[in-house]
Design a protein around this motif. Structure first.
Motif, PDB file in Angstrom:
ATOM      1  N   SER A 199      -3.683  -9.340  -0.095  1.00  0.00           N
ATOM      2  CA  SER A 199      -3.181  -9.390   1.272  1.00  0.00           C
ATOM      3  C   SER A 199      -4.298  -9.077   2.247  1.00  0.00           C
ATOM      4  O   SER A 199      -4.946  -8.024   2.152  1.00  0.00           O
ATOM      5  CB  SER A 199      -2.032  -8.390   1.465  1.00  0.00           C
ATOM      6  N   LEU A 257       2.100  -7.640  -4.893  1.00  0.00           N
ATOM      7  CA  LEU A 257       2.286  -6.827  -3.696  1.00  0.00           C
ATOM      8  C   LEU A 257       2.424  -5.352  -4.056  1.00  0.00           C
ATOM      9  O   LEU A 257       1.819  -4.481  -3.411  1.00  0.00           O
ATOM     10  CB  LEU A 257       3.529  -7.297  -2.930  1.00  0.00           C
ATOM     11  N   THR A 291       6.934  -3.130  -0.601  1.00  0.00           N
ATOM     12  CA  THR A 291       6.973  -4.320  -1.470  1.00  0.00           C
ATOM     13  C   THR A 291       8.263  -5.089  -1.271  1.00  0.00           C
ATOM     14  O   THR A 291       8.258  -6.329  -1.151  1.00  0.00           O
ATOM     15  CB  THR A 291       6.837  -3.899  -2.952  1.00  0.00           C
TER      16      THR A 291
END
Length: 435
Positions: free
Chosen positions: A116, A69, A279
């Motif tokens: 993502s 992330l 994050t």
């Protein structure tokens, strides 16, 4: 009330709470805690609430989630991916629908460092949609292209969905990543084919550029691509050569992204702070859902409800394809209302025994499941990628217009699902070759 009835009642209550818009992580924890309390006693429920989240959170592979992330958010905030779209735009200037194809290729490149779907759509939407509108592209095609392009973010590794699935199903994350490469590239090819067909049928959707771009300008356009290529090369070379594990790959990728962005002078303290904050928030949200899913797995195991529901399908002597038809319909239906990770963690305790009973590879199913979950990101009424793009473009086009823009791409996705089921080697060829 029998134990199985208690379990089924708990599942019904869980669906009700989700329908009432209670956050899925909280709903999972509340129902699972209450169910274990009713089945056992108060002390056992509190013990489970203390032990199970700890056991799940201490899984070492989970440390790769915040690292991947962070990698994606740094690339996003430091604008390391803009060069991908610009380069594709220059090289495909004379191709029908070239800007839309460039957006798909840009999404694929960003996917290789992101993991993502939402971040992929948001990043490329800010870059590609304004440029397509400047070239007088149809608004539905422009926004629909970027919305569906974001779904590649969860297929081409690294993928947060695949990491969590690998932990729960005890499947190799590296093999899941390898299987995801093929499906991700096939998805990209399918989307490009859709764009070409649509523009051929209706050239007004994407006016072709008459500008002739000299070769030296095309070569210069490749220069800004180097930052993302360095990060991609570092991750994939180390990961697939066995130099480091998927867990370590996330940390190495985040380190490389920071180093490249600092060298490129595109990472300021404010951008780094925003990447860290996003994050932390995203990781915390994922962990709450994952912990709730772990508690649900224990509750369903104690009640026997999970095995009961699975046996209803397995004991009907249905063929493999009918079983898979039911699984596909289940995920496509849930994808209309639930976000992907919550949907996956909610259903795996029931679905995994069914897949085990068919004798199919858990790696194959993990990649197929990722594809099904990503289809849910573009289907109404809760197509999250569509709403992300709507937030980017504002009043340019209504939400219904974006949904209409993804229909052709959705048809291509739905055609791919039976191919992946009928020919599992599409997914398994690379994992088998890698051993």
């Amino acid at each position: 009330m029998s134990e199985v009835q208690i379990g089924l009642t708990g599942m019904g209550l869980l669906l009700l709470l989700i329908a009432l818009r209670l956050p899925i992580g909280i709903a999972l924890i509340v129902v699972s805690f209450g169910g274990i309390w009713v089945l056992m006693d108060w002390g056992v429920a509190w013990g489970a609430l203390g032990v199970i989240p700890y056991q799940f959170a201490t899984n070492w592979v989970l440390s790769s989630v915040p690292m991947f992330l962070l990698l994606g958010f740094i690339c996003y905030h430091a604008q390391l991916t803009q060069g991908l779209f610009r380069a594709a735009q220059v090289w495909l200037a004379g191709v029908p629908g070239g800007l839309a194809i460039s957006a798909i290729l840009g999404c694929a490149g960003f996917a290789s460092v992101c993991g993502s779907s939402i971040a992929c759509s948001a990043a490329m939407g800010k870059i590609a949609v304004p440029e397509m509108m400047r070239q007088r592209y149809d608004a539905g095609l422009a926004t629909g292209t970027v919305a569906v392009g974001g779904t590649v973010g969860a297929l081409i590794p690294p993928s947060i969905i695949m990491i969590l699935y690998g932990i729960i199903a005890q499947a190799s994350v590296t093999q899941l990543f390898l299987g995801g490469i093929t499906v991700g590239l096939l998805t990209v090819a399918g989307y490009i084919l859709v764009i070409v067909i649509r523009v051929k049928l209706n050239p007004a959707l994407a006016p072709r550029s008459t500008e002739t771009i000299p070769m030296d300008e095309k070569l210069r356009a490749l220069k800004p691509v180097w930052p993302i290529l360095v990060v991609m090369a570092g991750i994939f070379a180390g990961l697939f050569s066995g130099l480091f594990t998927p867990t370590e790959a996330g940390a190495v990728g985040a380190f490389l992204a920071c180093g490249v962005a600092l060298f490129n002078r595109s990472l300021t303290w404010a951008r780094f702070r925003n990447a860290i904050l996003e994050t932390l928030l995203t990781t915390a949200g994922l962990m709450v859902i994952a912990v709730g899913a772990s508690l649900l797995t224990r509750f369903l195991a104690l009640s026997g409800a999970g095995s009961y529901v699975s046996s209803l399908i397995i004991d009907t002597d249905a063929s493999f394809f009918w079983v898979m038809f039911g699984v596909v319909v289940l995920y496509l239906a849930l994808g209309l209302f639930l976000e992907p990770i919550g949907c996956m963690l909610l259903t795996l305790p029931i679905v995994l025994p069914i897949i085990d009973a068919t004798g199919m590879s858990l790696v194959w199913f993990g990649v197929l499941l990722t594809k099904l979950l990503e289809i849910g990101m573009i289907t109404p009424p809760i197509g999250m990628n569509v709403f992300v793009i709507k937030g980017v473009v504002g009043q340019l086009i209504p939400t219904t217009g974006i949904f209409r823009g993804i229909l052709w791409f959705l048809a291509a996705d739905l055609l791919m699902i039976p191919l992946l089921i009928a020919f599992p080697d599409i997914i398994l060829a690379l994992p088998r070759a890698a051993g």
